[in-house]
Write a protein that holds these residues in place. Structure first.
Motif, PDB file in Angstrom:
ATOM      1  N   ALA A  79       0.640  -1.163   0.006  1.00  0.00           N
ATOM      2  CA  ALA A  79      -0.118   0.241   0.267  1.00  0.00           C
ATOM      3  C   ALA A  79       1.051   1.174   0.067  1.00  0.00           C
ATOM      4  CB  ALA A  79      -0.576  -0.017   0.951  1.00  0.00           C
ATOM      5  N   SER A  80       2.367   1.189   0.680  1.00  0.00           N
ATOM      6  CA  SER A  80       2.782   2.177   0.576  1.00  0.00           C
ATOM      7  C   SER A  80       3.078   3.010  -0.809  1.00  0.00           C
ATOM      8  CB  SER A  80       3.985   2.521   1.322  1.00  0.00           C
ATOM      9  OG  SER A  80       5.005   0.852   1.419  1.00  0.00           O
ATOM     10  N   GLY A  81       3.562   1.830  -1.793  1.00  0.00           N
ATOM     11  CA  GLY A  81       3.980   2.512  -2.909  1.00  0.00           C
ATOM     12  C   GLY A  81       5.593   1.853  -3.236  1.00  0.00           C
ATOM     13  N   LEU A  82       5.993   1.055  -2.566  1.00  0.00           N
ATOM     14  CA  LEU A  82       7.784   1.059  -2.685  1.00  0.00           C
ATOM     15  C   LEU A  82       7.597  -0.610  -2.175  1.00  0.00           C
ATOM     16  CD1 LEU A  82       8.887   2.088   0.675  1.00  0.00           C
ATOM     17  CD2 LEU A  82       8.973   3.565  -1.333  1.00  0.00           C
ATOM     18  N   PRO A  83       8.534  -1.037  -2.867  1.00  0.00           N
ATOM     19  CA  PRO A  83       8.702  -2.320  -3.687  1.00  0.00           C
ATOM     20  C   PRO A  83       8.644  -3.657  -2.558  1.00  0.00           C
ATOM     21  CG  PRO A  83      10.079  -1.029  -4.871  1.00  0.00           C
ATOM     22  CD  PRO A  83      10.317  -0.438  -3.426  1.00  0.00           C
ATOM     23  N   SER A  84       7.980  -4.395  -2.794  1.00  0.00           N
ATOM     24  CA  SER A  84       7.830  -5.293  -1.978  1.00  0.00           C
ATOM     25  C   SER A  84       9.212  -6.222  -0.973  1.00  0.00           C
ATOM     26  CB  SER A  84       6.989  -6.969  -2.506  1.00  0.00           C
ATOM     27  OG  SER A  84       8.421  -7.447  -3.246  1.00  0.00           O
ATOM     28  N   GLY A  85      10.895  -6.164  -1.363  1.00  0.00           N
ATOM     29  CA  GLY A  85      11.533  -5.610  -1.122  1.00  0.00           C
ATOM     30  C   GLY A  85      12.009  -5.250  -0.522  1.00  0.00           C
ATOM     31  N   GLY A  86      11.293  -3.435  -0.483  1.00  0.00           N
ATOM     32  CA  GLY A  86      12.142  -2.285   1.071  1.00  0.00           C
ATOM     33  C   GLY A  86      12.455  -1.591  -0.230  1.00  0.00           C
ATOM     34  N   ILE A  87      12.685  -0.500   0.104  1.00  0.00           N
ATOM     35  CA  ILE A  87      13.702   0.168  -0.466  1.00  0.00           C
ATOM     36  C   ILE A  87      14.878   0.659  -1.325  1.00  0.00           C
ATOM     37  CG2 ILE A  87      14.500   3.012  -0.357  1.00  0.00           C
ATOM     38  CD1 ILE A  87      13.035   2.817   2.492  1.00  0.00           C
ATOM     39  N   TRP A  89      18.584   0.907  -3.925  1.00  0.00           N
ATOM     40  CA  TRP A  89      19.278   2.309  -3.722  1.00  0.00           C
ATOM     41  C   TRP A  89      18.883   3.099  -4.791  1.00  0.00           C
ATOM     42  CZ3 TRP A  89      21.710   3.654  -8.443  1.00  0.00           C
ATOM     43  CH2 TRP A  89      21.867   2.690  -9.327  1.00  0.00           C
ATOM     44  N   ARG A  90      18.265   2.773  -5.742  1.00  0.00           N
ATOM     45  CA  ARG A  90      17.483   4.213  -6.584  1.00  0.00           C
ATOM     46  C   ARG A  90      16.534   4.826  -5.835  1.00  0.00           C
ATOM     47  NH1 ARG A  90      17.552  -0.331 -10.477  1.00  0.00           N
ATOM     48  NH2 ARG A  90      19.240  -0.027 -11.896  1.00  0.00           N
ATOM     49  N   HIS A  91      15.572   4.443  -4.939  1.00  0.00           N
ATOM     50  CA  HIS A  91      14.669   5.766  -4.212  1.00  0.00           C
ATOM     51  C   HIS A  91      15.867   6.407  -2.730  1.00  0.00           C
ATOM     52  CE1 HIS A  91      12.403   2.615  -5.535  1.00  0.00           C
ATOM     53  NE2 HIS A  91      11.335   3.474  -4.879  1.00  0.00           N
ATOM     54  N   ARG A  92      16.904   5.866  -2.837  1.00  0.00           N
ATOM     55  CA  ARG A  92      17.577   6.521  -1.882  1.00  0.00           C
ATOM     56  C   ARG A  92      18.533   7.129  -2.494  1.00  0.00           C
ATOM     57  NH1 ARG A  92      18.495   0.936   0.369  1.00  0.00           N
ATOM     58  NH2 ARG A  92      17.325   0.708   2.205  1.00  0.00           N
ATOM     59  N   LEU A  93      19.073   7.053  -3.944  1.00  0.00           N
ATOM     60  CA  LEU A  93      19.450   7.912  -4.656  1.00  0.00           C
ATOM     61  C   LEU A  93      19.124   9.339  -5.106  1.00  0.00           C
ATOM     62  CD1 LEU A  93      22.622   8.657  -5.775  1.00  0.00           C
ATOM     63  CD2 LEU A  93      21.781   7.589  -7.647  1.00  0.00           C
ATOM     64  N   ARG A  94      18.058   8.484  -5.412  1.00  0.00           N
ATOM     65  CA  ARG A  94      16.271  10.024  -5.931  1.00  0.00           C
ATOM     66  C   ARG A  94      15.805  10.748  -3.881  1.00  0.00           C
ATOM     67  NH1 ARG A  94      12.823   7.119  -6.762  1.00  0.00           N
ATOM     68  NH2 ARG A  94      13.547   6.434  -9.913  1.00  0.00           N
ATOM     69  N   ARG A  97      19.366  12.858  -2.579  1.00  0.00           N
ATOM     70  CA  ARG A  97      20.655  13.417  -3.379  1.00  0.00           C
ATOM     71  C   ARG A  97      20.697  14.896  -3.377  1.00  0.00           C
ATOM     72  NH1 ARG A  97      14.847  13.438  -5.304  1.00  0.00           N
ATOM     73  NH2 ARG A  97      14.115  15.708  -5.739  1.00  0.00           N
ATOM     74  N   THR A  98      20.491  15.301  -2.864  1.00  0.00           N
ATOM     75  CA  THR A  98      20.941  17.081  -2.660  1.00  0.00           C
ATOM     76  C   THR A  98      22.052  16.759  -1.729  1.00  0.00           C
ATOM     77  OG1 THR A  98      18.399  17.760  -2.018  1.00  0.00           O
ATOM     78  CG2 THR A  98      20.283  19.085  -1.260  1.00  0.00           C
ATOM     79  N   LEU A  99      21.998  15.390  -0.422  1.00  0.00           N
ATOM     80  CA  LEU A  99      22.856  15.537   0.147  1.00  0.00           C
ATOM     81  C   LEU A  99      23.809  14.864  -0.450  1.00  0.00           C
ATOM     82  CD1 LEU A  99      20.773  13.364   3.376  1.00  0.00           C
ATOM     83  CD2 LEU A  99      21.981  16.117   2.989  1.00  0.00           C
ATOM     84  N   VAL A 100      23.855  14.242  -0.958  1.00  0.00           N
ATOM     85  CA  VAL A 100      25.172  13.434  -1.875  1.00  0.00           C
ATOM     86  C   VAL A 100      26.034  14.417  -3.115  1.00  0.00           C
ATOM     87  CG1 VAL A 100      25.791  11.747  -3.435  1.00  0.00           C
ATOM     88  CG2 VAL A 100      23.674  10.984  -2.185  1.00  0.00           C
ATOM     89  N   LEU A 101      25.037  14.947  -3.281  1.00  0.00           N
ATOM     90  CA  LEU A 101      25.741  16.113  -4.041  1.00  0.00           C
ATOM     91  C   LEU A 101      26.538  17.162  -2.573  1.00  0.00           C
ATOM     92  CD1 LEU A 101      23.500  17.544  -6.169  1.00  0.00           C
ATOM     93  CD2 LEU A 101      24.801  15.863  -6.439  1.00  0.00           C
ATOM     94  N   MET A 102      26.243  17.069  -2.058  1.00  0.00           N
ATOM     95  CA  MET A 102      27.069  18.120  -0.631  1.00  0.00           C
ATOM     96  C   MET A 102      28.387  17.619  -0.598  1.00  0.00           C
ATOM     97  SD  MET A 102      23.540  19.692   1.852  1.00  0.00           S
ATOM     98  CE  MET A 102      25.597  20.085   2.840  1.00  0.00           C
TER      99      MET A 102
END
Length: 389
Positions: A79-87, A89-94, A97-102
């Motif tokens: 129901a949360s719209g996330l994949p059944s396997g959890g979050i 790395w693409r979701h985390r990167l998206r 992304r601001t913290l990664v650029l910093m």
């Protein structure tokens, strides 16, 4: 005909054959889970109106059940719209992304100044010629440079002298910032605490040239202490040229210069201690010393263990500039440490392969010390540098 229709519409027949008012059959059906016509809850309604409503509710229930069944069975998305396997790395990167650029500039600097120079350790396995052949042209000699180090008796003497100075500083210097932090934490006046902390912390900004000069003016042969003793009929002394006192001299200099830096860490740890613990201990009759022993010191144990592990890991990393400035005054026998020995026998004479091999040995030794000290911290119930899996 109209009154009869009204009466027929106003009454109904229950399951036992008795007449009940209209609508009661629906309530009876709600109680026993059936409808007047013998069907289920979805089969019919009251006067033809509840049937579609119940049917709608049943359809919604079936739809919800189907979705939950798919989620539970592993099909589709929850129901949360996330994949059944959890979050992923693409979701985390998206998402981050601001913290990664910093962090990209810091990562680039780390690569340039910390990791890319590690490739230069190849000279430890070469007969390196910095002027003519360079890294690409210097011949490989394997582990000959390491063999030279291990066969050099002077290297082992310097290593033992480095460890002796380190143990002296560990025993005499490491507890002093803890004691000063406990003393400052017990002061009631915030202004006095701030002044004392500023005075203790100020020498950290002095260079080693200034620190050695101050000690020379105080404890040298022509220093203030020696002159005062001579003026009062006593024999003067010169601590700056005494080889037997050198390890205590450099420890005193390190205490005066860097004790205030360590106080900041322990004061930050003390600020996180819950004051309710002190109040509860005072209610139980604990005095000042018992509160410090049973409340303050246990709160500092994780920080003490962490800093102790890091300090043990840097056992061979004594202050190069501090020792080099005083090496000629007391002689190489008492003041030589691993860094100064590598400087004099390796870099200054141009034997870079020997110096690089000694540096690799120093790094491996430090890693082994960190792992050993961290293992001891785990045995004592502390986390250390990293937690035990």
């Amino acid at each position: 005909m109209k009154p009869r229709a009204t009466a027929a519409a106003g009454t109904g027949r229950a399951a036992d054959g008795t007449d009940v008012p209209a609508g009661e059959d629906g309530r009876h059906a709600a109680r026993d889970g059936s409808t007047p016509d013998g069907g289920g809850r979805d089969g019919g309604g009251r006067d033809g109106t509840d049937g579609p409503r119940a049917t709608g509710r049943s359809a919604v229930s079936r739809a919800r059940g189907g979705r939950s069944g798919k989620a539970a069975g592993g099909g589709g998305r929850p129901a949360s719209g996330l994949p059944s396997g959890g979050i992923t790395w693409r979701h985390r990167l998206r998402r981050d992304r601001t913290l990664v650029l910093m962090t990209v500039p810091a990562i680039v600097l780390l690569l340039i100044f910390n990791y890319i120079p590690l490739l230069g350790n190849i000279v430890a396995f070469q007969n390196y010629d910095v002027y003519d052949l360079g890294i690409t042209g210097s011949p490989f000699v394997g582990f000959d440079n390491f063999t030279r180090i291990f066969d050099d008796y002077r290297f082992w003497e310097v290593l033992i002298n480095t460890l002796v100075i380190f143990l002296t500083q560990l025993i005499l210097f490491f507890p002093i910032p803890i004691a000063i932090a406990l003393l400052l934490n017990s002061l009631m006046s915030a202004r006095v605490k701030a002044w004392v902390q500023a005075i203790v912390y100020l020498p950290h900004f002095f260079s080693w040239v200034l620190v050695v000069t101050v000690f020379q003016q105080m404890f040298g042969g022509a220093g203030l202490v020696a002159q005062w003793l001579r003026e009062h009929g006593h024999e003067g002394f010169d601590l700056m040229t005494n080889p037997g006192f050198f390890k205590f001299l450099v420890t005193a200099q390190a205490v005066w210069k860097d004790a205030g830096w360590g106080v900041i860490v322990f004061l930050a740890a003390l600020a996180a201690v819950n004051t309710d613990l002190y109040e509860a201990a005072a209610v139980d009759g604990a005095g000042r010393w018992r509160r410090m022993w049973h409340v303050t010191l246990p709160a500092l144990r994780p920080v003490i263990a962490l800093l102790l592990v890091l300090r043990v890991g840097s056992a061979l990393n004594l202050d190069f500039e501090q020792i080099l400035l005083q090496r000629d005054q007391v002689g190489a026998g008492a003041s030589e440490i691993l860094d100064t020995y590598i400087w004099w026998t390796g870099i200054k004479t141009g034997d870079f392969g020997y110096a690089a091999a000694a540096g690799i040995f120093k790094g491996l030794f430090s890693v082994a010390m960190v792992l050993g000290a961290n293992k001891v911290a785990h045995m004592l119930g502390e986390q250390g540098v990293y937690s035990k899996k």
